[in-house]
Each structure stands twice: as structure tokens, then as C-alpha cells.
Design a protein around this motif. Structure first.
Motif, PDB file in Angstrom:
ATOM      1  N   TYR A  82      30.125  -2.158  31.107  1.00 42.60           N
ATOM      2  CA  TYR A  82      30.401  -2.542  30.381  1.00 42.60           C
ATOM      3  C   TYR A  82      32.229  -2.233  30.115  1.00 42.60           C
ATOM      4  O   TYR A  82      32.284  -0.948  30.256  1.00 42.60           O
ATOM      5  N   PHE A  83      33.248  -2.976  29.583  1.00 41.78           N
ATOM      6  CA  PHE A  83      34.785  -2.665  29.383  1.00 41.78           C
ATOM      7  C   PHE A  83      34.658  -2.913  28.332  1.00 41.78           C
ATOM      8  O   PHE A  83      34.574  -3.762  27.344  1.00 41.78           O
ATOM      9  N   CYS A  84      35.912  -1.981  27.468  1.00 41.10           N
ATOM     10  CA  CYS A  84      36.021  -2.630  26.341  1.00 41.10           C
ATOM     11  C   CYS A  84      38.008  -2.418  26.806  1.00 41.10           C
ATOM     12  O   CYS A  84      38.191  -1.937  27.575  1.00 41.10           O
ATOM     13  N   ALA A  85      38.362  -4.144  25.712  1.00 41.31           N
ATOM     14  CA  ALA A  85      39.842  -3.831  25.922  1.00 41.31           C
ATOM     15  C   ALA A  85      40.870  -4.026  24.671  1.00 41.31           C
ATOM     16  O   ALA A  85      40.147  -4.757  23.688  1.00 41.31           O
ATOM     17  N   GLN A  97      37.776   2.436  30.199  1.00 44.63           N
ATOM     18  CA  GLN A  97      37.310   2.866  32.053  1.00 44.63           C
ATOM     19  C   GLN A  97      35.938   2.271  32.264  1.00 44.63           C
ATOM     20  O   GLN A  97      35.458   2.311  33.729  1.00 44.63           O
ATOM     21  N   GLY A  98      35.368   1.550  31.448  1.00 45.60           N
ATOM     22  CA  GLY A  98      34.224   0.991  31.439  1.00 45.60           C
ATOM     23  C   GLY A  98      33.021   2.074  31.131  1.00 45.60           C
ATOM     24  O   GLY A  98      32.864   3.638  31.314  1.00 45.60           O
ATOM     25  N   THR A  99      31.922   1.483  30.740  1.00 48.38           N
ATOM     26  CA  THR A  99      30.568   2.412  30.507  1.00 48.38           C
ATOM     27  C   THR A  99      29.418   1.284  31.382  1.00 48.38           C
ATOM     28  O   THR A  99      29.357   0.406  31.771  1.00 48.38           O
ATOM     29  N   ARG A 100      28.938   2.139  32.278  1.00 49.92           N
ATOM     30  CA  ARG A 100      27.651   2.063  33.341  1.00 49.92           C
ATOM     31  C   ARG A 100      26.807   2.005  32.664  1.00 49.92           C
ATOM     32  O   ARG A 100      26.110   3.197  32.784  1.00 49.92           O
ATOM     33  N   ARG A 152      44.620  -5.327  38.524  1.00 48.38           N
ATOM     34  CA  ARG A 152      44.640  -4.905  39.060  1.00 48.38           C
ATOM     35  C   ARG A 152      43.407  -3.519  38.766  1.00 48.38           C
ATOM     36  O   ARG A 152      43.112  -3.558  37.764  1.00 48.38           O
ATOM     37  N   GLN A 153      42.161  -3.852  39.514  1.00 46.31           N
ATOM     38  CA  GLN A 153      41.016  -2.670  40.095  1.00 46.31           C
ATOM     39  C   GLN A 153      41.284  -2.123  40.716  1.00 46.31           C
ATOM     40  O   GLN A 153      40.710  -2.333  42.044  1.00 46.31           O
ATOM     41  N   LEU A 154      41.175  -0.947  40.867  1.00 52.15           N
ATOM     42  CA  LEU A 154      41.150  -0.060  41.975  1.00 52.15           C
ATOM     43  C   LEU A 154      39.039   0.277  42.180  1.00 52.15           C
ATOM     44  O   LEU A 154      38.390   0.278  40.760  1.00 52.15           O
ATOM     45  N   PRO A 155      38.479   0.632  42.679  1.00 54.66           N
ATOM     46  CA  PRO A 155      37.193   1.498  42.443  1.00 54.66           C
ATOM     47  C   PRO A 155      36.663   2.107  41.090  1.00 54.66           C
ATOM     48  O   PRO A 155      37.601   3.303  41.157  1.00 54.66           O
ATOM     49  N   GLU A 156      35.727   2.099  40.204  1.00 53.22           N
ATOM     50  CA  GLU A 156      35.223   3.033  39.599  1.00 53.22           C
ATOM     51  C   GLU A 156      36.787   3.561  38.322  1.00 53.22           C
ATOM     52  O   GLU A 156      36.475   4.429  37.510  1.00 53.22           O
ATOM     53  N   GLY A 161      39.276   0.587  35.207  1.00 53.12           N
ATOM     54  CA  GLY A 161      38.834  -0.775  34.319  1.00 53.12           C
ATOM     55  C   GLY A 161      40.339  -1.344  34.742  1.00 53.12           C
ATOM     56  O   GLY A 161      40.937  -0.666  36.087  1.00 53.12           O
ATOM     57  N   LEU A 162      40.206  -2.070  34.636  1.00 54.56           N
ATOM     58  CA  LEU A 162      41.375  -2.968  34.881  1.00 54.56           C
ATOM     59  C   LEU A 162      42.712  -2.892  34.327  1.00 54.56           C
ATOM     60  O   LEU A 162      43.429  -2.163  33.191  1.00 54.56           O
ATOM     61  N   LYS A 163      43.517  -2.870  35.631  1.00 55.21           N
ATOM     62  CA  LYS A 163      45.692  -2.881  34.924  1.00 55.21           C
ATOM     63  C   LYS A 163      46.148  -3.767  35.532  1.00 55.21           C
ATOM     64  O   LYS A 163      46.158  -4.326  35.630  1.00 55.21           O
TER      65      LYS A 163
END
Lengths: 111, 113
Positions: free
Chosen positions: A87-90, A103-106, B36-40, B42-44
Motif C-alpha cells: 500500500y502506497f500513500c501519495a 515507501q510503502g507498507t507491505r 520510476r520504481q526501484l525494488p522495495e 516507492g515510485l519517483k
């Protein structure tokens, strides 16, 4: 630059439990969005929030736009196996259309 | 139900070659964004385009990367003389207007040998 701190980084829960995750920023945003990403796929929009203090639901999902405009949370009630994912917030500013992502929550669910 | 379409889904290139990634926005959407997204991670954000115009390229590397969204056809993200560090997932999003939510495609996974 703007950064979003999302927590927790990962969660391991039992099926049926409720889930809560949040996002904080040092900057103000005009819009907060929550996305879910499954492996090998793109982010899918879950909820969009446009006003400070706004509380919005989408089925078992509820999200709120913080009063200070610097934070947001997402709750999932009665989790089910298909809730597994990242899950990502933006955050987004009106005058700058680019999204700034956390950075996301897995989320992992034990049946 | 035509969502955002990206191709190819997977692209393998050797160092020094060119990579061209294509994105067709959702029907009726004229605003396109590349991330762009690198492993692990968020998107940039990389670049925001409207038809025939680059609106914001603040996230694009200054060299080797370019993007276009012509009057006809898909948006193209072009990476020249690829290097190992370009390996990533590249996502395209589109929106109906600047303040409407962005909807994402399933991305192109770029691998550099």
C-alpha cells in the motif's frame, strides 16, 4: 525535496484483523491518495482525499486527510487474503501535478 | 475497459543500447506522467506531459533520458546508451485533467545486461 514517511514498513496479521497505516510529511499537500500494488502490476487507486479533515470510505477501506494537511491514514477492516499487497500513500500539490510517494507498507495475511 | 496500456511489459537491453517505452493513456485522458520504481521503493516522478508539450521534467535525469507525447500516438520514454543503473520498473499514469486522480499502467520492467 518533499518526502513522505509511511509506517509501518510491513505488517503481518491474521485474517479478519483490522489494519491501520499512516503517512506523514514535512510539507503540506492539497490532495492525498492511497494506492495498492500487487506483484508485477501497477498501483491501483483506492481512495482520493481532497479536503483537510475529510474522511472517506471505499468498502472496508477508510482513509482520512489530516487537519494539518501533513498526514493521512488508511484503515482496512476485517482483512481478507486478497488484501495482501503493498500500500502506497501519495501526496499532490494543486500547482504541481507530480505525485510524491511514500515507501510503502507491505501487508501479509496469515490465513 | 481500456486502462493505461504500456508496452513492452519486459524489455532487456545491453549496456549502450537504446530503450523505448510506450504508453497509451486511458481514453479521453490528455495528461501523461512517467514514474520510476526501484525494488522495495516507492515510485519517483520523472516527467509530466500534455499533448505535444512537456509540462514538468524536474524528475528526469539531465542526460540520456527524453520523453514525448505527440499529437497522434502513444507517449514515449526514451533512454539512450543505457547503463546498469537504469534497470527499474517504469510506470506511466494518465489523468483526465491536472487535478484528477492519476491512473497507472502495469509498467515496463527494464533489465540491462
Amino acid at each position: 525535496g518533499q518526502q513522505l514517511n509511511q509506517s509501518p514498513q510491513s505488517m503481518f496479521i491474521q485474517e479478519g484483523e483490522d489494519v491501520s497505516m499512516n503517512c506523514t510529511s514535512s510539507s503540506i499537500f492539497n490532495t492525498w491518495l492511497w494506492y495498492k500494488q500487487d506483484p508485477g502490476e501497477g498501483p491501483v487507486l483506492l481512495i482520493a482525499l481532497y479536503k483537510a479533515g475529510e474522511l472517506t470510505s471505499n468498502g472496508r477501506l477508510t482513509a482520512q486527510f489530516g487537519i494539518t494537511r501533513k498526514d493521512s491514514f488508511l484503515n482496512i477492516s476485517a482483512s481478507i487474503p486478497s488484501d495482501v499487497g503493498i500500500y502506497f500513500c501519495a501526496g499532490q500539490l494543486v500547482e504541481v501535478q507530480k505525485l510524491v510517494f511514500g515507501q510503502g507498507t507491505r501487508l501479509t495475511i496469515n490465513p | 475497459n481500456a486502462g493505461v496500456m504500456q508496452n513492452p511489459r519486459h524489455l532487456v537491453r545491453r549496456r549502450g543500447q537504446e530503450a523505448r517505452l510506450r504508453c497509451s493513456p486511458m481514453k479521453g485522458h490528455s495528461h501523461v506522467y512517467w514514474y520510476r520504481q526501484l525494488p522495495e521503493e516507492g515510485l519517483k516522478f520523472m516527467v509530466y506531459l500534455q499533448k505535444e508539450n512537456i509540462i514538468d521534467e524536474s524528475g528526469m535525469p539531465k542526460e540520456r533520458f527524453s520523453a514525448e507525447f505527440p499529437k497522434e500516438g502513444p507517449s514515449i520514454l526514451r533512454i539512450q546508451q543505457v547503463v546498469r543503473g537504469d534497470s527499474a520498473a517504469y510506470f506511466c499514469a494518465s489523468s483526465l485533467s491536472p487535478n484528477q486522480p492519476q491512473h497507472f499502467g502495469d509498467g515496463t520492467r527494464l533489465s540491462i545486461l
